[in-house]
Scaffold this motif. Structure first.
Motif, PDB file in Angstrom:
ATOM      1  N   ALA A   1       0.831  -1.204   0.000  1.00  0.00           N
ATOM      2  CA  ALA A   1       0.000   0.000   0.000  1.00  0.00           C
ATOM      3  C   ALA A   1       0.859   1.244   0.000  1.00  0.00           C
ATOM      4  CB  ALA A   1      -0.925  -0.013   1.209  1.00  0.00           C
TER       5      ALA A   1
ATOM      6  N   PHE B   1      -2.031   6.207   0.931  1.00  0.00           N
ATOM      7  CA  PHE B   1      -3.041   5.441   0.204  1.00  0.00           C
ATOM      8  C   PHE B   1      -4.393   5.584   0.877  1.00  0.00           C
ATOM      9  CE2 PHE B   1      -5.115   2.479  -2.303  1.00  0.00           C
ATOM     10  CZ  PHE B   1      -5.621   1.426  -1.568  1.00  0.00           C
TER      11      PHE B   1
ATOM     12  N   ASP C   1      -5.931   8.934   0.078  1.00  0.00           N
ATOM     13  CA  ASP C   1      -6.436   8.969  -1.293  1.00  0.00           C
ATOM     14  C   ASP C   1      -7.716   8.155  -1.434  1.00  0.00           C
ATOM     15  OD1 ASP C   1      -3.863   9.031  -3.906  1.00  0.00           O
ATOM     16  OD2 ASP C   1      -5.043  10.587  -2.899  1.00  0.00           O
ATOM     17  N   TYR C   2      -7.710   7.024  -0.761  1.00  0.00           N
ATOM     18  CA  TYR C   2      -8.819   6.085  -0.879  1.00  0.00           C
ATOM     19  C   TYR C   2     -10.089   6.679  -0.303  1.00  0.00           C
ATOM     20  CZ  TYR C   2     -11.290   1.685  -0.125  1.00  0.00           C
ATOM     21  OH  TYR C   2     -12.207   0.674  -0.117  1.00  0.00           O
TER      22      TYR C   2
ATOM     23  N   ALA D   1      -9.689  -0.617 -11.935  1.00  0.00           N
ATOM     24  CA  ALA D   1      -9.186  -1.221 -10.698  1.00  0.00           C
ATOM     25  C   ALA D   1     -10.055  -0.808  -9.515  1.00  0.00           C
ATOM     26  CB  ALA D   1      -7.736  -0.802 -10.471  1.00  0.00           C
ATOM     27  N   GLU D   2     -10.352   0.513  -9.455  1.00  0.00           N
ATOM     28  CA  GLU D   2     -11.147   0.973  -8.324  1.00  0.00           C
ATOM     29  C   GLU D   2     -12.550   0.398  -8.357  1.00  0.00           C
ATOM     30  OE1 GLU D   2     -11.393   5.153  -7.912  1.00  0.00           O
ATOM     31  OE2 GLU D   2     -12.418   5.017  -5.986  1.00  0.00           O
TER      32      GLU D   2
ATOM     33  N   TRP E   1     -12.402  -3.165  -7.126  1.00  0.00           N
ATOM     34  CA  TRP E   1     -12.157  -3.151  -5.685  1.00  0.00           C
ATOM     35  C   TRP E   1     -13.436  -2.816  -4.925  1.00  0.00           C
ATOM     36  CZ3 TRP E   1      -7.209  -3.173  -3.076  1.00  0.00           C
ATOM     37  CH2 TRP E   1      -7.269  -2.783  -1.740  1.00  0.00           C
TER      38      TRP E   1
ATOM     39  N   ALA F   1       3.052  -1.862  -8.017  1.00  0.00           N
ATOM     40  CA  ALA F   1       2.504  -0.568  -7.603  1.00  0.00           C
ATOM     41  C   ALA F   1       3.312   0.590  -8.171  1.00  0.00           C
ATOM     42  CB  ALA F   1       2.459  -0.479  -6.083  1.00  0.00           C
TER      43      ALA F   1
ATOM     44  N   MET G   1      -0.584   4.313 -13.768  1.00  0.00           N
ATOM     45  CA  MET G   1      -1.906   4.817 -13.372  1.00  0.00           C
ATOM     46  C   MET G   1      -1.698   5.770 -12.212  1.00  0.00           C
ATOM     47  SD  MET G   1      -4.199   1.461 -12.850  1.00  0.00           S
ATOM     48  CE  MET G   1      -4.050   0.027 -13.832  1.00  0.00           C
TER      49      MET G   1
ATOM     50  N   LYS H   1      -3.349   5.834  -6.525  1.00  0.00           N
ATOM     51  CA  LYS H   1      -4.391   5.083  -5.827  1.00  0.00           C
ATOM     52  C   LYS H   1      -4.781   3.831  -6.610  1.00  0.00           C
ATOM     53  CE  LYS H   1      -8.645   6.623  -5.931  1.00  0.00           C
ATOM     54  NZ  LYS H   1     -10.009   7.069  -5.654  1.00  0.00           N
ATOM     55  N   ASP H   2      -5.001   4.007  -7.929  1.00  0.00           N
ATOM     56  CA  ASP H   2      -5.421   2.876  -8.745  1.00  0.00           C
ATOM     57  C   ASP H   2      -4.314   1.851  -8.884  1.00  0.00           C
ATOM     58  OD1 ASP H   2      -6.948   5.336 -10.807  1.00  0.00           O
ATOM     59  OD2 ASP H   2      -7.821   4.189  -9.161  1.00  0.00           O
TER      60      ASP H   2
ATOM     61  N   THR I   1      -2.040   1.231  -6.713  1.00  0.00           N
ATOM     62  CA  THR I   1      -1.933   0.481  -5.454  1.00  0.00           C
ATOM     63  C   THR I   1      -3.019  -0.570  -5.350  1.00  0.00           C
ATOM     64  OG1 THR I   1      -1.096   2.494  -4.452  1.00  0.00           O
ATOM     65  CG2 THR I   1      -1.745   0.732  -2.972  1.00  0.00           C
ATOM     66  N   MET I   2      -4.240  -0.186  -5.735  1.00  0.00           N
ATOM     67  CA  MET I   2      -5.318  -1.179  -5.662  1.00  0.00           C
ATOM     68  C   MET I   2      -5.024  -2.367  -6.557  1.00  0.00           C
ATOM     69  SD  MET I   2      -8.823   0.921  -5.601  1.00  0.00           S
ATOM     70  CE  MET I   2      -9.132   2.183  -4.417  1.00  0.00           C
ATOM     71  N   SER I   3      -4.611  -2.077  -7.790  1.00  0.00           N
ATOM     72  CA  SER I   3      -4.289  -3.178  -8.693  1.00  0.00           C
ATOM     73  C   SER I   3      -3.175  -4.030  -8.125  1.00  0.00           C
ATOM     74  CB  SER I   3      -3.854  -2.646 -10.058  1.00  0.00           C
ATOM     75  OG  SER I   3      -4.756  -1.701 -10.539  1.00  0.00           O
TER      76      SER I   3
ATOM     77  N   ILE J   1      -2.271  -4.488  -5.000  1.00  0.00           N
ATOM     78  CA  ILE J   1      -2.668  -5.340  -3.881  1.00  0.00           C
ATOM     79  C   ILE J   1      -3.407  -6.567  -4.384  1.00  0.00           C
ATOM     80  CG2 ILE J   1      -4.157  -5.444  -1.855  1.00  0.00           C
ATOM     81  CD1 ILE J   1      -3.451  -2.614  -1.243  1.00  0.00           C
ATOM     82  N   MET J   2      -4.338  -6.343  -5.315  1.00  0.00           N
ATOM     83  CA  MET J   2      -5.101  -7.489  -5.830  1.00  0.00           C
ATOM     84  C   MET J   2      -4.199  -8.481  -6.550  1.00  0.00           C
ATOM     85  SD  MET J   2      -8.806  -5.946  -6.930  1.00  0.00           S
ATOM     86  CE  MET J   2      -8.400  -4.504  -7.865  1.00  0.00           C
TER      87      MET J   2
END
Lengths: 579, 102, 103
Positions: A262, A273, A276-277, A367-368, A371, C42, C47, C50-51, C53-55, C57-58
Motif C-alpha cells: 500500500a 493510500f 487517497d482512498y 481497478a477501483e 475493488w 505498484a 496509473m 491510488k489505482d 496500489t489497488m491493482s 494489492i489485488m
C-alpha cells in the motif's frame, strides 16, 4: 504425501486443499458464522434492546418534525446533526448530534473493547423510561467521538432509552478482529486465515472433477460419499459468493498483511493510500462562517430527496446547523458503488436556501471499480431484504461447507484408523476441536442471546456480561467435548444449541420484548425476522442432532460385546499385538 | 422481473442436469442421443446466461451482478434439493422438453 | 532437460523434512512474493497512485496464491525454491532500480 515422487497436479492440489483447510477450519467456521450473522447486525441489536419493541412505529408523518424539535432543544450548539430514519431494519428514529468538545471521544473505532461505545462510556442505568437530569431534561446516550444520541418512537416522538447491549456489533467486530486481544493482532490472525481460505477455495475448484456433473449429485446416507457431496454442493452452489467474499476479505484487511504494498507508490507511507482512498484530503476547507441563519425546513428537503430517490431515505446529516454555511446531506437507500462507507447514494442541499447541489462524479478506474464492487458486495449495505436474505443463505451454505469439510476429514480416514486399530492422538484432537468449534460455537451464539435477556437491564457494563456469556458457554462446550465420547458430545451440544435457539422467540416475549404475532402487528419486522431465523436455525440443528442420535443407535446395535472396542491408544494396541 | 430471471436460471440448471448420464435416468425415461445431449447442454447454458438480462433491467451492472449471483444460488439450491428428494417433480416440469425430444 | 531429469537433493528424500521445508517456503516465500511483486507492480503501473496500489494489492494476492500452488506442485525442493526466487529477484531488482530501496 510423497513430495519427491511424480504426482498429478490434482493430487498436489488435494494435499494443499486439505492442509490449508483443516488447520484454520475451526477459526474460519467462527468467522463465517459471525459474518453471516453480521448481515443482520442492526436487526440483532434491535432484538437485543427489547425496549425498542414497545414502540409503535407507524409514522403518522410527524416523526421528522419531532426529531428536528428534539435536536433544536438538545443540540442547539452542536456542530453536526444526524437523523437516522426508521427503516425495516431499525424501526426507530436515531437522533444524533456532536458537541464541539472532543473530550469524550476516547473510544475510537477499532480500539479494543470499543464495541458499542454506548456500553462503555458514561454508564447509564437504562430502563425503558429515559433518565432525566435535575432540570427535567432528558439525558442523552453517548456514542463515538463525542456524539450524543436519542432513539425516538416515530409515531409519538417519545424518547426511548433501551438497555446497553453488546449487540450485533460484537458479532460484527469478532468477525474481522476477534476479541480479547489488540485489534491489530486479531485482524492479522483473521487475514492469515482468510488467505488460507482463499487457497482452499481455489484448490477446491481445481480438484473438483467435472464441476457440473458432481454438483448435481447429492446422495444422502451413504457415509463418506454423502459428506463429500454436501461439501462440494454447498461450495459450488454459492461459489461466486464464496470467491467474492474471501477475496474482498483479503482486500479489507490488506492493510494488516501487506502494508508495504500500500505504501510502495506513496514513498513508503501507507497512510497516503488511505487518504487517497477515502476521498482526498487535498481540498482546502473554507473557514467556517460564524453568522447565524435559520435552517431550511427539513421536511421539504426530505420530500425532495424522496422524489429523487424513491427507494427511501437512510439518514439526513446536517453540518453546522443554524449557521450561514449549513450543509444538508441526505443519504438515500439507493445503492452506489462509490457512495462512501455505506455504499449508498447521497444528495447534497444547501442548508439555508434548500437548493439541491448536484455532484460531479469523478472518473473511476477499472481497478477501483473492481475493488469497490468486491467490498460493497461483502458488506451488503446496499441490499434489499431479499438480497440480504440470499446473502445470509449463502453464508449459511459457506458455514456448512466448512463444517462438512472438517467432519469429512475424519470420516475419510476411518479406514486408516481401522487398519491401525486405534485412534491416533491427532485424530482425537480433530474430533474434539470439531465438536467445540462447530456445535460449541452455535451454543455460544445461543448463550449470547440468552445472556442478553438474563442479565438485568439496569446492570452496569451489560455488554461485557453478554460477551462473557458467549465465551463462557463456548469454554464449557470445549471442556464437554474433551471429556465426552465423540458422538455423544455432538448430540448433546447440537441439542443444547437447537433448544437454545428455538426458545428465543418465546424468550423474547417473556423478557421485555414481544411475541412474534405482537411484533407483526406493530410492524417490528426486524424482530420478527430474528425470531423466525432463530427458529429455523434451531430446527436445522435439531435435525442434525437427530441424525447423530440415529448414528449412535446404529453403532450400538453393530458393536457386539465380543468385538474389541475400536479405540484405545497406541500403547494398548501394541501390547495387544504382542500377545 | 427477478422472477423471470429465476425461472430462466432454474430452467437452465434443470436442462443441464437432465444431461448428465447419472441423473438422466431419474428425470427422463429415455436415453438421449449425443446430439440431443449437446443441444440440451447448450440451451441450458444459454438460459443461465440469459437470466442475467432481467436483472440488468432493474439495476446498474454491479448490483445486477450481485443479485444474479444470489439468484443462481437460489435456483441451484432448489434444483439440487428437488433432484435428491423429489426427482419426479423435476420430471413433471421437464415434460414439455421430453415430449419434444421423443 | 530439467523436466526429464529433476535434480533431487538428500533433503527431498526425507519425507517430513520435505513437507516442512515446503510449508516454510509457502508461508514465508509466498508472502515475500506478494510483497515484492505487489510493490513492484505498484510503482511500475502507469496509473494514478491510488489505482496502481489497488491493482497491485489485488495482483499481489493472486501472485501469492500462485506461489503457494507452485511450492507444493514442484517436483523438487530446488524447483520450488527457484520458482519463488526468480520472480522475487526480478521484483526486488525492479524496486531497487526504481526507488533505491527494496521495501
Amino acid at each position: 504425501m510423497k513430495f519427491d515422487k511424480q504426482r498429478s497436479f490434482r493430487k498436489s492440489m488435494t494435499w494443499v486443499h486439505t492442509w490449508t483447510g483443516l488447520p484454520v477450519g475451526w477459526l474460519l467456521f467462527a468467522i463465517f458464522v459471525t459474518g453471516t450473522l453480521s448481515f443482520y447486525r442492526l436487526e440483532i441489536t434491535q432484538w437485543m434492546q427489547p425496549e425498542t419493541q414497545q414502540a409503535t412505529i407507524y409514522d403518522q408523518g410527524q416523526g421528522l418534525t419531532h426529531a428536528t424539535a428534539l435536536l433544536e432543544e438538545y443540540g442547539a450548539d452542536a456542530e453536526q446533526w444526524t437523523i437516522g430514519f426508521p427503516t425495516a431494519r431499525t424501526p426507530l428514529y436515531q437522533v444524533r448530534w456532536r458537541v464541539p468538545e472532543p473530550e469524550q471521544g476516547e473510544a475510537r473505532e477499532g480500539k479494543p473493547g470499543s464495541h458499542n461505545a454506548a456500553a462503555k462510556s458514561e454508564q447509564q442505568h437504562s430502563t425503558a423510561a429515559p433518565a432525566t437530569d435535575s432540570a427535567g431534561k432528558l439525558k442523552p446516550q453517548e456514542g463515538y467521538r463525542g456524539m450524543k444520541y436519542f432513539m425516538m418512537d416515530p409515531a409519538t416522538g417519545q424518547v426511548i432509552t433501551p438497555r446497553d447491549t453488546a449487540g450485533g456489533e460484537f458479532l460484527y467486530r469478532f468477525h474481522f478482529q476477534l476479541y480479547g486481544m489488540h485489534w491489530a493482532i486479531g485482524r492479522t490472525l483473521v487475514v492469515i486465515a482468510t488467505f488460507f481460505m482463499f487457497v482452499a477455495i481455489i484448490t477446491g475448484v481445481i480438484i473438483h472433477r467435472n464441476i457440473f456433473k458432481d454438483f448435481f449429485s447429492f446422495r444422502p446416507r451413504k457415509g463418506q460419499r454423502s459428506w463429500l457431496d454436501a461439501h462440494a454442493a454447498t461450495s459450488v452452489i454459492a461459489l461466486p459468493f464464496h470467491l467474492i467474499l474471501t477475496f474482498s476479505g483479503l482486500l479489507f484487511l490488506a492493510g494488516q498483511l501487506v502494508p508495504m504494498v500500500a505504501g510502495a507508490a506513496y514513498n513508503g507511507d501507507p497512510r497516503g493510500f488511505l487518504r487517497d482512498y477515502r476521498g482526498g484530503g487535498n481540498i482546502e476547507q473554507p473557514a467556517p462562517n460564524p453568522n447565524n441563519a435559520r435552517l431550511y425546513d427539513i421536511n421539504a428537503i426530505a420530500a425532495d430527496a424522496l422524489q429523487r430517490a424513491p427507494e427511501g431515505i437512510d439518514s439526513i446529516n446536517i453540518k453546522r446547523p443554524g449557521k450561514a454555511d449549513a450543509e444538508i446531506s441526505v443519504t438515500t437507500l439507493a445503492p452506489s458503488l462509490f457512495g462512501g462507507k455505506a455504499s449508498l447514494d447521497d444528495l447534497r442541499y444547501d442548508g439555508v436556501t434548500g437548493k439541491f447541489l448536484p455532484k460531479e462524479e469523478p472518473e473511476h478506474s477499472a481497478a477501483e471499480t473492481i475493488w469497490k464492487f468486491m467490498l460493497t458486495t461483502h458488506m451488503g449495505l446496499f441490499a434489499t431484504p431479499i438480497t440480504r436474505a440470499l446473502l445470509f443463505l449463502s453464508g449459511v451454505f459457506g458455514s456448512v461447507m466448512i463444517a462438512s469439510g472438517l467432519v469429512m476429514w475424519l470420516v475419510a480416514r476411518e479406514k486408516d484408523r481401522q487398519k491401525l486399530g486405534y485412534m491416533p492422538k491427532g485424530h482425537r484432537l480433530v474430533e474434539r476441536l470439531n465438536v467445540a468449534a462447530i456445535a460449541g460455537l452455535m451454543c455460544a451464539v445461543a448463550g449470547f442471546f440468552w445472556a442478553n435477556r438474563l442479565v438485568p437491564a439496569t446492570q452496569a457494563e451489560r455488554g461485557e456480561w453478554e460477551i462473557n456469556g458467549f465465551f463462557i458457554v463456548w469454554g464449557i462446550c470445549l471442556l464437554h467435548a474433551i471429556f465426552r465420547p465423540h458422538l455423544h458430545a455432538w448430540r448433546e451440544q447440537l441439542l443444547l444449541a437447537a433448544l437454545g435457539l428455538m426458545s428465543l422467540p418465546l424468550l423474547n416475549g417473556l423478557s421485555g420484548g414481544n411475541f412474534i404475532w405482537q411484533n407483526l402487528q406493530q410492524g417490528q419486522f426486524a424482530s420478527v425476522g430474528f425470531d423466525l431465523t432463530a427458529l429455523a436455525l434451531g430446527l436445522g440443528l435439531l435435525f442434525a442432532a437427530r441424525q447423530v442420535q440415529l448414528k449412535i443407535q446404529a453403532a450400538k446395535t453393530l458393536a457386539s460385546p465380543a468385538e474389541p472396542k475400536p479405540r484405545f491408544n497406541k500403547r494398548q494396541a501394541d501390547s495387544l499385538q504382542e500377545q | 422481473m427477478s422472477l423471470l430471471g429465476f425461472v430462466l436460471a432454474f430452467i437452465g440448471f434443470n436442462l443441464l442436469c437432465v444431461n448428465t448420464g447419472r441423473n438422466a435416468n431419474k428425470i427422463v425415461d429415455m436415453t438421449l442421443t449425443l446430439a440431443q445431449q449437446r443441444l440440451l447442454t447448450l440451451v441450458g447454458w444459454v438460459a443461465l446466461v440469459m437470466s442475467l438480462w432481467p436483472m440488468l433491467t432493474i439495476d446498474s451492472i454491479s448490483i445486477a451482478l450481485i443479485n444474479w449471483a444470489m439468484l443462481l444460488t437460489l435456483a441451484a439450491c432448489t434444483v439440487i434439493l428437488l433432484l435428491t428428494y423429489r426427482p419426479k417433480l423435476l420430471a413433471v416440469l421437464a415434460k414439455p422438453v421430453t415430449h419434444w425430444l421423443a | 532437460m530439467i523436466l526429464v531429469n529433476p535434480i533431487y537433493t538428500p533433503l527431498d528424500r526425507i519425507g517430513w523434512l520435505n513437507t516442512t521445508i515446503r510449508c516454510v517456503l509457502a508461508l514465508f516465500g509466498a508472502y515475500a512474493i506478494a510483497i515484492l511483486m505487489g510493490s513492484a507492480i505498484a510503482i511500475t503501473l502507469a496509473m494514478p497512485a491510488k489505482d496502481a496500489t489497488m491493482s497491485a494489492i489485488m495482483l499481489g494476492f493472486v501472485a501469492q496464491l500462485l506461489a503457494v500452488l507452485w511450492v507444493f506442485h514442484a517436483r523438487t525442493l530446488i524447483g520450488a525454491f527457484i520458482g519463488l526466487a526468480i520472480p522475487a529477484a526480478a521484483a526486488a531488482a525492479t524496486l531497487y532500480w526504481l526507488t533505491g530501496a527494496i521495501v
